[in-house]
Design a protein around this motif. Structure first.
Motif, short mmCIF file in Angstrom:
data_model
loop_
_atom_site.label_atom_id
_atom_site.label_comp_id
_atom_site.label_asym_id
_atom_site.label_seq_id
_atom_site.Cartn_x
_atom_site.Cartn_y
_atom_site.Cartn_z
N ILE A 234 0.85 -1.19 0.00
CA ILE A 234 0.00 0.00 0.00
C ILE A 234 0.89 1.24 0.00
CG2 ILE A 234 -1.76 1.27 1.27
CD1 ILE A 234 -2.68 -1.45 2.39
N GLU A 235 0.84 1.98 -1.09
CA GLU A 235 1.66 3.18 -1.24
C GLU A 235 0.89 4.39 -0.72
OE1 GLU A 235 4.70 2.94 -2.27
OE2 GLU A 235 4.79 1.05 -3.40
N GLY A 236 1.63 5.46 -0.43
CA GLY A 236 1.00 6.70 0.01
C GLY A 236 2.02 7.61 0.63
N GLU A 237 1.83 8.92 0.46
CA GLU A 237 2.77 9.88 1.03
C GLU A 237 2.63 9.95 2.53
OE1 GLU A 237 2.61 13.70 -0.76
OE2 GLU A 237 2.97 12.96 -2.80
N GLU A 238 1.40 9.83 3.03
CA GLU A 238 1.18 9.85 4.48
C GLU A 238 0.43 8.59 4.86
OE1 GLU A 238 -0.69 12.60 8.07
OE2 GLU A 238 -0.78 13.31 6.00
N LYS A 239 1.10 7.73 5.62
CA LYS A 239 0.50 6.45 6.00
C LYS A 239 0.59 6.26 7.51
CE LYS A 239 2.97 3.64 3.48
NZ LYS A 239 3.39 2.36 2.84
N ARG A 240 -0.38 5.54 8.02
CA ARG A 240 -0.37 5.15 9.43
C ARG A 240 -0.80 3.69 9.52
NH1 ARG A 240 -3.62 10.29 12.13
NH2 ARG A 240 -2.13 11.93 11.52
N SER A 241 -0.60 3.12 10.69
CA SER A 241 -0.97 1.72 10.89
C SER A 241 -1.84 1.58 12.14
CB SER A 241 0.29 0.86 11.02
OG SER A 241 -0.06 -0.50 11.18
N PRO A 242 -3.13 1.87 12.01
CA PRO A 242 -4.03 1.72 13.16
C PRO A 242 -4.50 0.28 13.33
CG PRO A 242 -5.24 2.60 11.29
CD PRO A 242 -3.81 2.44 10.85
N SER A 243 -5.06 0.00 14.48
CA SER A 243 -5.61 -1.33 14.74
C SER A 243 -6.83 -1.20 15.64
CB SER A 243 -4.57 -2.25 15.40
OG SER A 243 -4.23 -1.78 16.69
N VAL A 244 -7.64 -2.23 15.64
CA VAL A 244 -8.83 -2.28 16.50
C VAL A 244 -8.81 -3.62 17.23
CG1 VAL A 244 -10.26 -3.14 14.58
CG2 VAL A 244 -11.35 -2.13 16.59
N GLN A 245 -9.19 -3.57 18.50
CA GLN A 245 -9.20 -4.77 19.33
C GLN A 245 -10.63 -5.09 19.75
OE1 GLN A 245 -6.92 -2.14 19.86
NE2 GLN A 245 -5.55 -3.37 18.62
N GLY A 246 -10.94 -6.37 19.79
CA GLY A 246 -12.28 -6.79 20.18
C GLY A 246 -12.23 -8.06 21.01
N ARG A 247 -13.40 -8.44 21.50
CA ARG A 247 -13.52 -9.67 22.28
C ARG A 247 -14.84 -10.33 21.94
NH1 ARG A 247 -13.20 -8.55 28.36
NH2 ARG A 247 -15.23 -7.59 27.99
N ILE A 248 -14.78 -11.66 21.81
CA ILE A 248 -15.98 -12.46 21.59
C ILE A 248 -16.20 -13.29 22.85
CG2 ILE A 248 -17.10 -14.16 20.11
CD1 ILE A 248 -15.00 -13.36 17.93
N SER A 249 -17.30 -13.08 23.51
CA SER A 249 -17.56 -13.77 24.77
C SER A 249 -17.90 -15.23 24.50
CB SER A 249 -18.71 -13.10 25.51
OG SER A 249 -19.95 -13.46 24.93
N PRO A 250 -17.83 -16.09 25.53
CA PRO A 250 -18.26 -17.49 25.37
C PRO A 250 -19.70 -17.62 24.92
CG PRO A 250 -16.96 -17.26 27.36
CD PRO A 250 -17.22 -15.87 26.85
#
Length: 529
Positions: free
Chosen positions: A293-309
């Motif tokens: 993924i090209e781009g002059e301004e890039k970031r690397s965000p992430s999202v965290q989740g949980r799946i209950s029993p």
């Protein structure tokens, strides 16, 4: 292969989680034993690229938050005994829990084995230790939790006769690079063009040639081990030297042949990696190729989740990741929360992925990594999903430590973490604060520096710093750092101040000619900021 009887028994144990599990956000007065197995049960050759990786077992000490529930006991198993100072440090972070009571409900076990085997394997090789664990655990009101779930965690679950708060390892493919791509497609989450897993170098070259044919304007591609992690199994293929076999000039076969030779010159994220070694891992781990993924301004965000029993999906946090390495693909740390210009979109994509995973039977924590590229007119960001991790990870520890310290909660509407007074908290964190000058510092030395310069976390302001993986410090000059502030700017200032203090303190102590670090001719610092 597990027998049908073992499969049925494991599923029966897992069904007990519905009655025994409760959210960390709930105050639970029930009698409960939680056995924590912080084993990094990942590929051993890939793990060896991480300095002091056996000390990463300390990262799950945030689990001590469960000791605020008066009926809960925590049984924590490590490869080597934990330094008592580190244990005391975490116990004293617990708010509103008397230290003696919490310490009485923390039971520590060790295998006394410093080898590179996963901790879980070490436990399985010690039947007498397993018997002592059985005797220590109230099996009718207990469950086991781990860093990541594999067949050996499943086997330990069966031997201890305990439900495992983690996914069934038969579902692990959904956390591989290839499996992630399938989930993204099913969840309608945008992701780069690429291929599903291949199992030899020739097929990888063909898949790369076909990708270039579909995307003739590509400048670079990323080649990844299907089961690599933290960016350690990634390599960059630059196409500028292959223009003679570009799609308009050569056939797919000719292009694949040229690419196969070009693999010898891949740009690896790990300095010691070679194509010969990388390619030897493909039959075991699989590999994929994706458009870079090209781009002059890039970031690397992430999202965290949980799946209950019970199958409920919950978003826990978003982060902007701090990346390093030759091409910026190695995870070094993170800042919380992610930028507000794409925070809500991250949550929506994370929820969509979580629902697909839940439908497949996955439970417990997951995270999704993205690349964000700012549009040419600078008014929006394009998010592309990169991979799913179905385990605890580098962003789990800081977020759970903030919860431990403040008793607050993640507010889905704003995407911020709010303390008990409703005030937003921010942080910067890393597992990779490393300098050769820090080698030889003991955890006691670190605590003296923290006290002298007032770097510690303040309960009154709920700002300051918390340290982890301190077991790495003396041997590797490495530790983890979480800096919390009342604004992103304050958190960053606190983070940088800690690094400056540590650098100044160790600079003073390396002036003595007999100090071992003074004799070193190099100074390497990987701060991740």
């Amino acid at each position: 292969m597990p027998s049908t009887v073992e499969i049925d028994r494991f599923q029966a144990l897992q069904s007990q989680l519905r009655d025994r599990w409760c959210s960390i956000d709930e105050f639970d007065r029930r009698e409960l034993d939680i056995i924590v197995i912080p084993s990094l049960s990942l590929d051993r050759q890939e793990l060896q690229k991480i300095k002091g990786v056996h000390h990463y077992e300390e990262r799950l000490l945030f689990s001590l938050i469960r000791l605020r529930n008066p009926g809960t006991r925590l049984i924590y198993v490590t490869s080597q005994p934990l330094n008592p100072l580190i244990v005391d440090y975490y116990l004293n972070l617990l708010p509103d829990v008397p230290y003696p009571d919490a310490r009485d409900r923390l039971i520590l076990f060790s295998t006394d084995d410093a080898s590179t085997k996963p901790l879980t394997q070490k436990i399985l090789e010690r039947p007498r230790l397993i018997e002592r664990l059985r005797k220590a655990i109230r099996t009718d009101c207990a469950f086991m939790t781990c860093f990541n779930s594999t067949q050996i965690e499943k086997e330990l679950s069966l031997q201890l006769d305990l439900p495992l708060l983690a996914l069934d390892p038969d579902l692990l493919r959904w956390g591989t690079k290839s499996g992630s791509r399938e989930v993204f497609a099913e969840a309608n989450v945008p992701h780069p063009d690429g291929c599903l897993e291949v199992w030899d170098a020739a097929d990888l070259a063909t898949a790369t040639a076909e990708l270039w044919e579909r995307q003739p304007n590509l400048k670079r591609m990323v080649v990844k081990l299907n089961e690599g992690f933290s960016g350690q199994g990634n390599a960059l293929l630059k196409l500028d030297a292959l223009q003679s076999v570009a799609p308009e000039r050569a056939s797919t076969v000719e292009r694949a042949e040229a690419i196969a030779h070009a693999f010898e010159h891949l740009s690896f994220q790990c300095d010691t990696e070679t194509w010969a070694h990388f390619s030897s891992r493909i039959p075991d781990l699989g590999a994929i190729v994706e458009a870079f993924i090209e781009g002059e301004e890039k970031r690397s965000p992430s999202v965290q989740g949980r799946i209950s029993p019970m199958g409920d999906v919950e978003i826990l946090s978003t982060h902007d990741q701090i990346l390093g390495g030759p091409d910026g693909q190695i995870f070094l740390g993170c800042s919380f929360p992610a930028d507000d210009s794409y925070r809500q979109q991250l949550q929506e994509y994370g929820l969509a992925v979580g629902k697909v995973l839940a439908a497949k039977g996955v439970i417990e924590r997951y995270s999704v990594d993205f690349m964000a590229v700012r549009s040419s007119n600078h008014d929006s960001w394009n998010l592309q999903a990169i991979e799913i991790n179905i385990r605890k990870g580098g962003t789990t520890h800081p977020h759970m430590t903030l919860k431990l310290l403040t008793g607050g909660h993640y507010d889905r509407q704003s995407g911020c973490f709010l303390n008990q007074r409703g005030e937003a908290k921010y942080y910067v964190a890393t597992d990779n604060l490393q300098s050769d000058r820090y080698i030889g510092l003991l955890p006691n030395d670190l605590m003296e520096i923290v006290a002298r310069h007032r770097l510690h976390f303040s309960r009154s302001s709920e700002t300051g710093s918390v340290f982890h993986i301190m077991g790495c410090l003396s041997e590797y000059g490495k530790l983890g750092l979480l800096s919390i502030g009342n604004s992103p700017e304050e958190a960053d200032t606190i983070y940088k101040h800690v690094i400056q203090v540590l650098d100044d303190e160790t600079q003073m102590h390396t002036q003595h000619p007999f100090h071992p670090v003074y004799l070193s001719s190099t100074h390497s610092s990987t701060h991740g900021d």
